[in-house]
Scaffold this active site. Structure first.
Site, PDB file in Angstrom:
ATOM      1  N   ASP A 231       1.385  84.684  84.657  1.00 62.21           N
ATOM      2  CA  ASP A 231       1.675  85.994  85.244  1.00 62.21           C
ATOM      3  C   ASP A 231       2.583  86.805  84.321  1.00 62.21           C
ATOM      4  OD1 ASP A 231       1.559  87.998  87.099  1.00 62.21           O
ATOM      5  OD2 ASP A 231       3.057  87.127  88.443  1.00 62.21           O
TER       6      ASP A 231
ATOM      7  N   HIS B 120      -2.634  91.664  77.910  1.00 62.16           N
ATOM      8  CA  HIS B 120      -3.653  90.626  78.056  1.00 62.16           C
ATOM      9  C   HIS B 120      -4.028  90.028  76.701  1.00 62.16           C
ATOM     10  CE1 HIS B 120      -3.939  91.542  82.240  1.00 62.16           C
ATOM     11  NE2 HIS B 120      -4.414  92.764  82.049  1.00 62.16           N
TER      12      HIS B 120
ATOM     13  N   LEU C 269      -7.713  66.402  75.311  1.00 61.49           N
ATOM     14  CA  LEU C 269      -7.279  67.248  76.421  1.00 61.49           C
ATOM     15  C   LEU C 269      -8.471  67.941  77.073  1.00 61.49           C
ATOM     16  CD1 LEU C 269      -4.728  68.722  77.802  1.00 61.49           C
ATOM     17  CD2 LEU C 269      -5.251  70.585  76.202  1.00 61.49           C
TER      18      LEU C 269
END
Length: 225
Positions: free
Chosen positions: A12, A29, A124
């Site tokens: 956020d 962004h 991962l």
């Protein structure tokens, strides 16, 4: 000592970061996408971490201004195309969660291509939550199994979800203290960390400090010890 095998992050603060810098929200962004790469690379090199799930685009994000949504779609597609070699170089498997049917055919294809081309990677697992909302995820899961003859069990519902793995550590950047419809089922016993740092300013050092704090927590899972 606790292992943070599955870390989930609500990323956020991109828009606010840009506005505080006197920039357009889209620049936030773009900066946030660079942090995704840094955090993913860090996690891929930490052998204790098995899964990293990032809240990229929620079912509620469609309410944002049309031009911002269109930019996010282009950013996501470009990010995935550019990051494919990075995934492969770091042995990262990409497993998206969410209902991607609402996206363009081109974006759906890119998501599928990256998923398929990294399927052999056994390091991962990075999941981007795309058009994801936990309530929507649970409704879709219930509809998958509602016609089973047997009573629905916790295990059956859990296995029908997009994300079938419990979260150990959930982090939210940006200063807000809420889960915003993210992994509500999977985070039932997650340890929650809320930080004021806006996502574009979040660093691997910040993550490392949180992991160290997490390891000191006594996790009881409803028991006494």
């Amino acid at each position: 000592m606790n292992r943070a095998k599955h870390i989930a992050i609500i990323m956020d603060g991109n828009g606010r970061w840009a506005e505080l810098s006197g920039k357009k929200r889209v620049k936030g962004h773009e900066a946030g996408a660079r942090v995704v790469k840094e955090i993913t690379t860090y996690c891929s090199n930490n052998k204790e971490i098995e899964r990293l799930t990032l809240y990229a685009f929620s079912t509620e994000n469609w309410k944002r201004p049309r031009l911002e949504v269109e930019f996010l779609m282009k950013l996501l597609e470009n990010y995935l195309k550019n990051e494919l070699p990075v995934y492969l170089d770091n042995n990262v498997r990409f497993e998206p969660i969410g209902d991607i049917r609402a996206f363009s055919k081109s974006l759906q294809k890119t998501i599928k291509d990256v998923k398929d081309k990294t399927a052999h990677c056994d390091g991962l697992v990075q999941s981007l939550a795309l058009n994801y909302g936990s309530q929507d995820e649970m409704l879709r899961a219930i509809n998958k199994i509602k016609n089973y003859e047997d009573d629905i069990t916790q295990e059956m519902l859990g296995n029908a979800l997009d994300c079938k793995h419990d979260v150990d550590l959930l982090i939210r950047t940006g200063g807000d203290h809420r889960l915003s419809n993210f992994l509500l089922w999977q985070a039932a016993y997650a340890e929650l960390f809320f930080v004021d740092t806006l996502w574009p300013d979040f660093t691997t050092d910040d993550l490392e400090k949180i992991i160290k704090s997490y390891k000191k927590i006594e996790r009881r899972f409803g028991g006494l010890k």
